[in-house]
Design an enzyme around this catalytic site. Structure first.
Site, PDB file in Angstrom:
ATOM      1  N   CYS A 100      36.619 -46.965  23.344  1.00 35.46           N
ATOM      2  CA  CYS A 100      37.503 -46.279  22.407  1.00 35.46           C
ATOM      3  C   CYS A 100      38.818 -47.051  22.255  1.00 35.46           C
ATOM      4  CB  CYS A 100      37.820 -44.892  22.944  1.00 35.46           C
ATOM      5  SG  CYS A 100      36.378 -43.957  23.378  1.00 35.46           S
ATOM      6  N   GLU A 142      17.583 -67.801  26.882  1.00 31.68           N
ATOM      7  CA  GLU A 142      18.050 -67.237  25.608  1.00 31.68           C
ATOM      8  C   GLU A 142      19.432 -67.747  25.204  1.00 31.68           C
ATOM      9  OE1 GLU A 142      18.619 -63.022  25.335  1.00 31.68           O
ATOM     10  OE2 GLU A 142      19.198 -62.854  27.417  1.00 31.68           O
ATOM     11  N   GLU A 166      14.469 -61.909  34.957  1.00 30.60           N
ATOM     12  CA  GLU A 166      15.732 -61.707  34.225  1.00 30.60           C
ATOM     13  C   GLU A 166      16.592 -62.957  34.279  1.00 30.60           C
ATOM     14  OE1 GLU A 166      16.772 -59.792  32.112  1.00 30.60           O
ATOM     15  OE2 GLU A 166      18.948 -60.061  32.118  1.00 30.60           O
ATOM     16  N   LYS A 192      21.319 -58.774  18.548  1.00 28.36           N
ATOM     17  CA  LYS A 192      21.699 -57.913  19.669  1.00 28.36           C
ATOM     18  C   LYS A 192      20.760 -56.722  19.772  1.00 28.36           C
ATOM     19  CE  LYS A 192      23.847 -56.447  23.199  1.00 28.36           C
ATOM     20  NZ  LYS A 192      23.503 -57.108  24.481  1.00 28.36           N
ATOM     21  N   TRP A 238      34.121 -44.432  21.055  1.00 29.01           N
ATOM     22  CA  TRP A 238      32.825 -44.909  21.564  1.00 29.01           C
ATOM     23  C   TRP A 238      32.268 -43.704  22.314  1.00 29.01           C
ATOM     24  CZ3 TRP A 238      29.303 -48.782  21.650  1.00 29.01           C
ATOM     25  CH2 TRP A 238      28.425 -48.855  22.712  1.00 29.01           C
ATOM     26  N   HIS A 260      -0.953 -70.663  42.343  1.00 29.53           N
ATOM     27  CA  HIS A 260      -2.042 -70.390  41.383  1.00 29.53           C
ATOM     28  C   HIS A 260      -1.771 -71.065  40.052  1.00 29.53           C
ATOM     29  CE1 HIS A 260      -3.689 -67.530  44.228  1.00 29.53           C
ATOM     30  NE2 HIS A 260      -2.472 -67.031  44.380  1.00 29.53           N
ATOM     31  N   ASN A 292      41.222 -41.890  25.596  1.00 32.21           N
ATOM     32  CA  ASN A 292      40.221 -42.821  26.141  1.00 32.21           C
ATOM     33  C   ASN A 292      39.982 -42.410  27.580  1.00 32.21           C
ATOM     34  OD1 ASN A 292      40.325 -44.208  23.778  1.00 32.21           O
ATOM     35  ND2 ASN A 292      41.274 -46.065  24.598  1.00 32.21           N
ATOM     36  N   GLY A 293      38.739 -42.515  28.039  1.00 30.85           N
ATOM     37  CA  GLY A 293      38.437 -42.174  29.435  1.00 30.85           C
ATOM     38  C   GLY A 293      37.461 -41.010  29.490  1.00 30.85           C
ATOM     39  N   LYS A 328      17.860 -64.989  30.948  1.00 34.63           N
ATOM     40  CA  LYS A 328      19.270 -65.294  30.671  1.00 34.63           C
ATOM     41  C   LYS A 328      19.423 -66.757  30.315  1.00 34.63           C
ATOM     42  CE  LYS A 328      20.562 -62.161  29.973  1.00 34.63           C
ATOM     43  NZ  LYS A 328      19.633 -61.207  29.936  1.00 34.63           N
ATOM     44  N   ARG A 377      35.745 -53.852  19.732  1.00 32.41           N
ATOM     45  CA  ARG A 377      35.414 -53.183  21.000  1.00 32.41           C
ATOM     46  C   ARG A 377      34.215 -52.272  20.868  1.00 32.41           C
ATOM     47  NH1 ARG A 377      40.449 -52.502  24.192  1.00 32.41           N
ATOM     48  NH2 ARG A 377      39.598 -50.549  24.934  1.00 32.41           N
TER      49      ARG A 377
HETATM   50  C1  AGP Z   1      18.501 -59.382  26.565  1.00 31.72           C
HETATM   51  O1  AGP Z   1      19.378 -60.398  27.018  1.00 31.72           O
HETATM   52  C2  AGP Z   1      17.989 -59.661  25.198  1.00 31.72           C
HETATM   53  N1  AGP Z   1      19.072 -59.750  24.293  1.00 31.72           N
HETATM   54  C3  AGP Z   1      16.856 -58.738  24.753  1.00 31.72           C
HETATM   55  O2  AGP Z   1      15.753 -59.047  25.564  1.00 31.72           O
HETATM   56  C4  AGP Z   1      17.094 -57.207  24.888  1.00 31.72           C
HETATM   57  O3  AGP Z   1      17.124 -56.843  26.238  1.00 31.72           O
HETATM   58  C5  AGP Z   1      15.915 -56.502  24.209  1.00 31.72           C
HETATM   59  O4  AGP Z   1      15.934 -56.830  22.846  1.00 31.72           O
HETATM   60  C6  AGP Z   1      15.949 -54.966  24.379  1.00 31.72           C
HETATM   61  O5  AGP Z   1      17.119 -54.481  23.795  1.00 31.72           O
HETATM   62  P1  AGP Z   1      17.529 -52.945  24.100  1.00 31.72           P
HETATM   63  O6  AGP Z   1      17.788 -52.858  25.566  1.00 31.72           O
HETATM   64  O7  AGP Z   1      18.745 -52.707  23.279  1.00 31.72           O
HETATM   65  O8  AGP Z   1      16.378 -52.080  23.691  1.00 31.72           O
END
Ligand code: AGP
Length: 608
Positions: free
Chosen positions: A2, A488, A481, A603, A74, A504, A100-101, A485, A27
């Protein structure tokens, strides 16, 4: 998060306030509003959605006046609607508050105020403040605000104004940033200096417990005992771009460094130390119904699918309920077995991922109870699931998910704790898990303080064409994960594998050019992992090992070591994620990638 802007001075307030809100758009928010104090008392305009909708409201129905407050919300309590947008006002509209908070005792206060005749119009915690100030108003606005805040538990950054005390703004902060801007015969309140940088670089950063009173003639700052406080006037030297990222080079780095507080926010008000369990208000499923669940499906995509794998391990180990993790894109087109005793946990940072939303709808259609673990309040998945747990991690701007992942794992630990303590988990074991969770923010901070070690490592490996990430048990998903990271944001090919799977097939890839990251805390499978490190070392692979203590067994096998704090086995992925996020970030920066918006990625993948 917020945003707050306030103004008092000779100029017309509305355009200054709206411009300030625009400066806070980065933000993340989902509604906005403004209140102006003028000859007609307090006039308010609010709109769900983007600031442009507020602007069109104001152009069709303008408000004159040179004192006002404004807010971008937010959503945390209550969906992002006009009604829930700030400012919140008393029934007669004479007192307006932006906040905010999180007010943790809002429901208790709301009940008491309602019993005393106050009528609420929103679902928010903030509205409680307006009614409380009204009820305690006897002399000046600042005294009423101080009296009201003495009843509040939680965090706040607020700006308040009242028709009965014209020519005045009151601000207060506890746990949520707030500052005063000192202009030429004009004064500002803001949650973030970017909102007022166009008007002044002279600011006073309020401290927790400060209450500020602004009038046309100047300002005073008090503490919560109404005693006058001294203050330091600072000069802001940052430019706007730096400020939006909080001084960090990228949103992703800012969000990595936010994790001590975001992990804390995910747990805030949800841990019951004495009972060794978790309190989760939004599940909308009774304990009896939870006890009747005989199978769990967790469905998600990407990073959220990785946290789902960790949740599977947690839930099966501690609740003894069978758990299946499904890629949402696969689940929605399979013919899955779902009954009315199935709990379908849907994990999504954005709450808008098309495959995940479709998978949830399919599970609902087949009779499952659905729980959304979502960061964006009021998002589609949050609204359509039967109940859920909001992550409270704040907006995640960087496309590569970081703080949302660690908050997802913490939220899954909270859910596991609650469900397991309804079954066979002992109070002592539950208290251990509570203690482990409470230690996480400080442990994450310890590693962030050593970020330079990961930057040096990144310098060493920034040109590697491939990476392997290996882990076992809870840390196999952490390896997945870590690999995601890196790939990507740096565009290096990286794969995560269960460490035992090396022999394997993947071991054929090992040579002196292959860096292999091992997640090797001292846990129940550590000894097994040592042999995997030996296999890589024997083939001249470069071994990068995340450890949690001195390990004689690794003597002579490790090219690069990063030491993590020790925690419960089920929580190690939260700690392991941090150095791997930093390693990926620094390699990507050194390779010149667009870290916050990597190529080809969005995103939120709102299409199939
Ligand atoms: C994560 O770094 C990626 N940007 C992507 O895998 C993301 O996690 C995936 O698209 C799922 O998004 P969501 O959690 O908003 O559903």
């Amino acid at each position: 998060m917020c945003g707050i802007v306030g103004y008092i001075g000779p100029r017309v307030a509305t355009p200054l306030l709206v411009d300030g809100l625009r400066r806070l758009e980065y933000r993340g928010y989902d509604s906005a509003g403004i209140a102006i104090l003028n000859g007609h008392g307090v006039e308010t305009r609010k709109a769900a959605g983007k600031i442009s909708r507020l602007e069109s409201l104001l152009s069709s129905s303008p408000i004159e006046g040179n004192i006002g407050i404004a807010h971008t919300r937010w959503a945390t309590h209550g969906a992002p609607t006009e009604c829930n947008a700030h400012p919140h006002v008393t029934e007669d509209g004479s007192i307006a508050v932006v906040h905010n908070g999180i007010i943790e005792n809002a429901s208790t206060l709301r009940t008491r105020l309602t019993e005393r005749g106050h009528v609420f119009s929103s679902e928010t915690d903030t509205e409680v403040l307006a009614h409380l100030i009204e009820e305690l108003y006897e002399d000046t606005l600042e005294k009423a605000v101080i009296a009201a805040l003495s009843h509040v538990e939680g965090t706040y950054g607020i700006a308040v104004m009242a028709a009965s005390d014209p020519g005045k703004l009151v601000a207060a902060r506890l746990g949520s940033p707030l500052l005063l801007g000192l202009g030429e015969d004009e004064y500002f309140i803001a949650s973030d200096v970017s909102a007022i940088l166009a008007h002044t670089r002279q600011v006073i950063y309020l401290d927790d417990g400060d209450v500020a009173v602004l009038t046309r003639d100047g300002y005073d700052i008090f503490d919560l005992d109404a005693a006058t406080k001294s203050h330091v006037v600072s000069r802001v030297d940052w430019d706007l771009d730096q400020i939006e990222k909080g001084g960090y080079a990228h949103f992703m780095l800012k969000e990595i460094f936010e994790q001590p507080s975001t992990i804390g926010n995910t747990m805030r008000g949800r841990l019951l130390e004495e009972e060794g369990t978790a309190k989760l208000g939004g599940l909308n499923i009774s304990d009896e119904e939870l006890l009747d669940i005989d199978n769990i499906i967790i469905t998600a995509c990407g990073t959220s699918w990785h946290s789902a794998l960790i949740g599977e391990h947690m839930l099966e180990e501690l609740t003894r309920i069978p758990v299946e993790v499904e890629y949402a894109s696969e689940f929605r087109y399979r013919n899955p077995i779902v009954t009315d005793r199935t709990l379908c946990i849907v994990i999504s940072q954005s709450g808008e991922t098309a495959d995940t939303l479709a998978a949830m709808r399919e599970a609902k259609r087949r009779g499952a109870r659905t729980l959304g673990l979502v960061n964006v309040v009021g998002s589609t998945i949050a609204r359509e699931s039967d109940g859920g747990i909001y992550l409270h991690a704040g907006p995640e701007i960087g496309v590569a998910s970081t703080k949302a992942f660690t908050s997802q794992v913490v939220a899954l630990a909270l859910l596991t704790l609650k469900m397991a303590r309804l079954r066979d988990l002992s109070i002592l074991r539950g208290r251990e898990i509570v203690a482990g969770l409470q230690a996480l923010p400080g442990q994450v901070q310890q590693m962030l303080d050593r970020a330079d070690e990961l930057e040096e490592l990144a310098e060493e490996f920034k040109r590697s064409p491939n990476f392997l990430y290996l882990g076992r048990g809870f840390n196999f998903p952490a390896a997945l994960e870590g690999a995601l990271k890196l790939k990507e944001i740096s565009y290096i090919h990286a794969e995560g594998y269960p460490a035992a799977e090396m022999k394997h097939g993947p071991i054929a890839l090992i040579d002196a050019m292959m860096p292999v990251v091992f997640i090797a805390p001292h846990d129940s499978v550590f000894d097994k992992l040592v042999s995997n490190v030996q296999e890589v070392r024997a083939r001249k692979g470069k071994t990068i090992v995340l450890t949690s203590r001195d390990e004689p067994a690794l003597e002579g096998l490790v090219d690069y070591e990063f030491r993590m704090p020790e925690t419960l086995e089920m929580l190690t992925p939260v700690l392991a994620a941090v150095p791997l996020q930093l390693l990926a970030y620094y390699i990507a920066v050194k390779r010149g990638s667009n870290v916050d918006q990597p190529r080809n990625l969005a995103k939120s993948v709102t299409v199939e």
